[in-house]
Design a protein around this motif. Sequence first.
Motif, mmCIF file in Angstrom:
data_model
loop_
_atom_site.group_PDB
_atom_site.id
_atom_site.type_symbol
_atom_site.label_atom_id
_atom_site.label_comp_id
_atom_site.label_asym_id
_atom_site.label_seq_id
_atom_site.Cartn_x
_atom_site.Cartn_y
_atom_site.Cartn_z
ATOM 1 N N SER A 197 0.824 -1.207 0.000
ATOM 2 C CA SER A 197 0.000 0.000 0.000
ATOM 3 C C SER A 197 0.863 1.263 0.000
ATOM 4 O O SER A 197 1.929 1.302 0.626
ATOM 5 C CB SER A 197 -0.910 0.010 1.228
ATOM 6 O OG SER A 197 -1.535 1.268 1.392
ATOM 7 N N PRO A 198 0.410 2.331 -0.692
ATOM 8 C CA PRO A 198 1.146 3.606 -0.673
ATOM 9 C C PRO A 198 1.279 4.204 0.735
ATOM 10 O O PRO A 198 2.101 5.085 0.954
ATOM 11 C CB PRO A 198 0.294 4.516 -1.572
ATOM 12 C CG PRO A 198 -0.478 3.581 -2.443
ATOM 13 C CD PRO A 198 -0.742 2.373 -1.605
ATOM 14 N N ASP A 199 0.473 3.705 1.670
ATOM 15 C CA ASP A 199 0.590 4.193 3.051
ATOM 16 C C ASP A 199 1.963 3.899 3.641
ATOM 17 O O ASP A 199 2.428 4.600 4.541
ATOM 18 C CB ASP A 199 -0.488 3.544 3.932
ATOM 19 C CG ASP A 199 -1.897 3.941 3.513
ATOM 20 O OD1 ASP A 199 -2.028 4.946 2.782
ATOM 21 O OD2 ASP A 199 -2.851 3.260 3.917
ATOM 22 N N TYR A 200 2.603 2.859 3.134
ATOM 23 C CA TYR A 200 3.939 2.503 3.620
ATOM 24 C C TYR A 200 4.960 3.394 2.925
ATOM 25 O O TYR A 200 5.049 3.428 1.692
ATOM 26 C CB TYR A 200 4.227 1.030 3.333
ATOM 27 C CG TYR A 200 5.588 0.568 3.795
ATOM 28 C CD1 TYR A 200 5.826 0.316 5.140
ATOM 29 C CD2 TYR A 200 6.636 0.397 2.895
ATOM 30 C CE1 TYR A 200 7.081 -0.112 5.575
ATOM 31 C CE2 TYR A 200 7.883 -0.031 3.313
ATOM 32 C CZ TYR A 200 8.092 -0.273 4.656
ATOM 33 O OH TYR A 200 9.335 -0.681 5.087
ATOM 34 N N ARG A 201 5.769 4.111 3.699
ATOM 35 C CA ARG A 201 6.665 5.126 3.154
ATOM 36 C C ARG A 201 8.094 4.637 2.942
ATOM 37 O O ARG A 201 8.920 5.353 2.366
ATOM 38 C CB ARG A 201 6.682 6.352 4.084
ATOM 39 C CG ARG A 201 5.323 7.017 4.243
ATOM 40 C CD ARG A 201 4.804 7.501 2.908
ATOM 41 N NE ARG A 201 3.521 8.193 3.039
ATOM 42 C CZ ARG A 201 2.843 8.689 2.025
ATOM 43 N NH1 ARG A 201 3.316 8.542 0.790
ATOM 44 N NH2 ARG A 201 1.682 9.285 2.208
ATOM 45 N N GLY A 202 8.414 3.453 3.396
ATOM 46 C CA GLY A 202 9.781 2.958 3.238
ATOM 47 C C GLY A 202 10.123 2.663 1.786
ATOM 48 O O GLY A 202 9.240 2.469 0.944
ATOM 49 N N ASP A 203 11.405 2.613 1.482
ATOM 50 C CA ASP A 203 11.869 2.348 0.123
ATOM 51 C C ASP A 203 12.074 0.863 -0.155
ATOM 52 O O ASP A 203 12.289 0.476 -1.318
ATOM 53 C CB ASP A 203 13.176 3.103 -0.155
ATOM 54 C CG ASP A 203 12.952 4.609 -0.249
ATOM 55 O OD1 ASP A 203 11.874 5.011 -0.716
ATOM 56 O OD2 ASP A 203 13.851 5.362 0.154
ATOM 57 N N GLU A 204 12.046 0.051 0.870
ATOM 58 C CA GLU A 204 12.169 -1.392 0.672
ATOM 59 C C GLU A 204 11.473 -2.132 1.793
ATOM 60 O O GLU A 204 11.264 -1.597 2.887
ATOM 61 C CB GLU A 204 13.632 -1.823 0.564
ATOM 62 C CG GLU A 204 14.466 -1.551 1.800
ATOM 63 C CD GLU A 204 15.910 -2.001 1.596
ATOM 64 O OE1 GLU A 204 16.452 -1.813 0.495
ATOM 65 O OE2 GLU A 204 16.479 -2.543 2.561
ATOM 66 N N LEU A 205 11.118 -3.363 1.507
ATOM 67 C CA LEU A 205 10.402 -4.178 2.486
ATOM 68 C C LEU A 205 10.638 -5.647 2.176
ATOM 69 O O LEU A 205 10.454 -6.090 1.041
ATOM 70 C CB LEU A 205 8.900 -3.874 2.450
ATOM 71 C CG LEU A 205 8.013 -4.704 3.386
ATOM 72 C CD1 LEU A 205 8.348 -4.401 4.846
ATOM 73 C CD2 LEU A 205 6.530 -4.426 3.115
ATOM 74 N N GLY A 206 11.053 -6.404 3.173
ATOM 75 C CA GLY A 206 11.243 -7.834 3.014
ATOM 76 C C GLY A 206 9.929 -8.600 3.110
ATOM 77 O O GLY A 206 8.993 -8.170 3.782
ATOM 78 N N PHE A 207 9.882 -9.740 2.439
ATOM 79 C CA PHE A 207 8.677 -10.564 2.463
ATOM 80 C C PHE A 207 9.064 -12.033 2.487
ATOM 81 O O PHE A 207 10.195 -12.423 2.195
ATOM 82 C CB PHE A 207 7.790 -10.288 1.242
ATOM 83 C CG PHE A 207 8.364 -10.789 -0.050
ATOM 84 C CD1 PHE A 207 8.076 -12.063 -0.523
ATOM 85 C CD2 PHE A 207 9.221 -9.989 -0.793
ATOM 86 C CE1 PHE A 207 8.622 -12.529 -1.707
ATOM 87 C CE2 PHE A 207 9.769 -10.449 -1.985
ATOM 88 C CZ PHE A 207 9.464 -11.716 -2.439
ATOM 89 N N MET A 208 8.078 -12.850 2.788
ATOM 90 C CA MET A 208 8.246 -14.300 2.843
ATOM 91 C C MET A 208 6.980 -14.942 2.271
ATOM 92 O O MET A 208 5.874 -14.640 2.709
ATOM 93 C CB MET A 208 8.456 -14.747 4.292
ATOM 94 C CG MET A 208 8.584 -16.235 4.521
ATOM 95 S SD MET A 208 8.625 -16.581 6.314
ATOM 96 C CE MET A 208 9.351 -18.215 6.336
ATOM 97 N N LEU A 209 7.149 -15.790 1.265
ATOM 98 C CA LEU A 209 6.049 -16.582 0.723
ATOM 99 C C LEU A 209 6.260 -18.030 1.129
ATOM 100 O O LEU A 209 7.356 -18.571 0.954
ATOM 101 C CB LEU A 209 5.988 -16.471 -0.796
ATOM 102 C CG LEU A 209 5.446 -15.164 -1.385
ATOM 103 C CD1 LEU A 209 5.675 -15.134 -2.892
ATOM 104 C CD2 LEU A 209 3.968 -14.984 -1.071
ATOM 105 N N VAL A 210 5.216 -18.658 1.642
ATOM 106 C CA VAL A 210 5.304 -20.037 2.113
ATOM 107 C C VAL A 210 4.325 -20.895 1.322
ATOM 108 O O VAL A 210 3.119 -20.640 1.314
ATOM 109 C CB VAL A 210 4.997 -20.134 3.617
ATOM 110 C CG1 VAL A 210 5.087 -21.591 4.082
ATOM 111 C CG2 VAL A 210 5.968 -19.269 4.414
#
Length: 273
Positions: free
Chosen positions: A35-48
Amino acid sequence: MLLYLDEVNVKASLEVRVEPIGEDYTNSRYFIRVSPDYRGDELGFMLVATGDARASERYPSGSARKQANGCWDSIVPFLGLKPNCYKADLPTSPGYSLPEAWAPSQVVEGVMRRSDGLLAAEIWLHSDTDYVEEGGKRTYFTLPKVGTSYLPKDYREKMTFGKPGERKRFVPKELDVTVIYKDLSPRDRMESVNPDLEISGALAWTGVDNSYIAPTGSVVDTVKEERSQNAIFLVGAYLGLAATVAPILASITWRVIVPLFRRRQDASDTQVR
């Protein structure tokens, strides 16, 4: 396929397009958008991925697939993503669970980096199943679960996902889920589909702030159904005709053929004498 994020209180969406390719083979295209609400330039994720949602680890010949950073070549990243992959037994939901209840899983980890104002990731996954069984006029389908683990809103900041002692991930604050399977043809009739369809003319589902969607159901081919009904009608007509004609034939046999046979038999006996 379930999604977890490295940070808490992040809204996101997860879309998957499930594309059958021949017999016992499927390409699933996963698209994560933050979402554009998140202002960070990067974000880690995990798909299981568990069960039938897991990527193919072997070629049709039976030999092992090539790997890069642990990811089989049946997992194809886009948008500059460079994921890492591994297999592990993992809890089936956030919070504590006995190791005996953990499920064999494939994990895809990566970092989304903002590009043109968009923080997103796209991954294609090839699996060794088509999620479909055909039986006469009906086609039955059971698609893998897509979304994240269910947690009440009050617990999404507190409970994390992962093995004890390892890096923790969070359920998204809100997750919109979309599953697109295939378009319906004019000859298709939906018979039993769960959950209810959201897009007319297609096997597709959406859920706003949904934990996950696990589509199942059956579709009837009306052309095959009509052919089957015609065949049943012809059989019924034949049996009805046979039931009508049989007594007539029996009457003719007793009234005409049997006396004729007896007269011929009597004549033969007379000649012998």
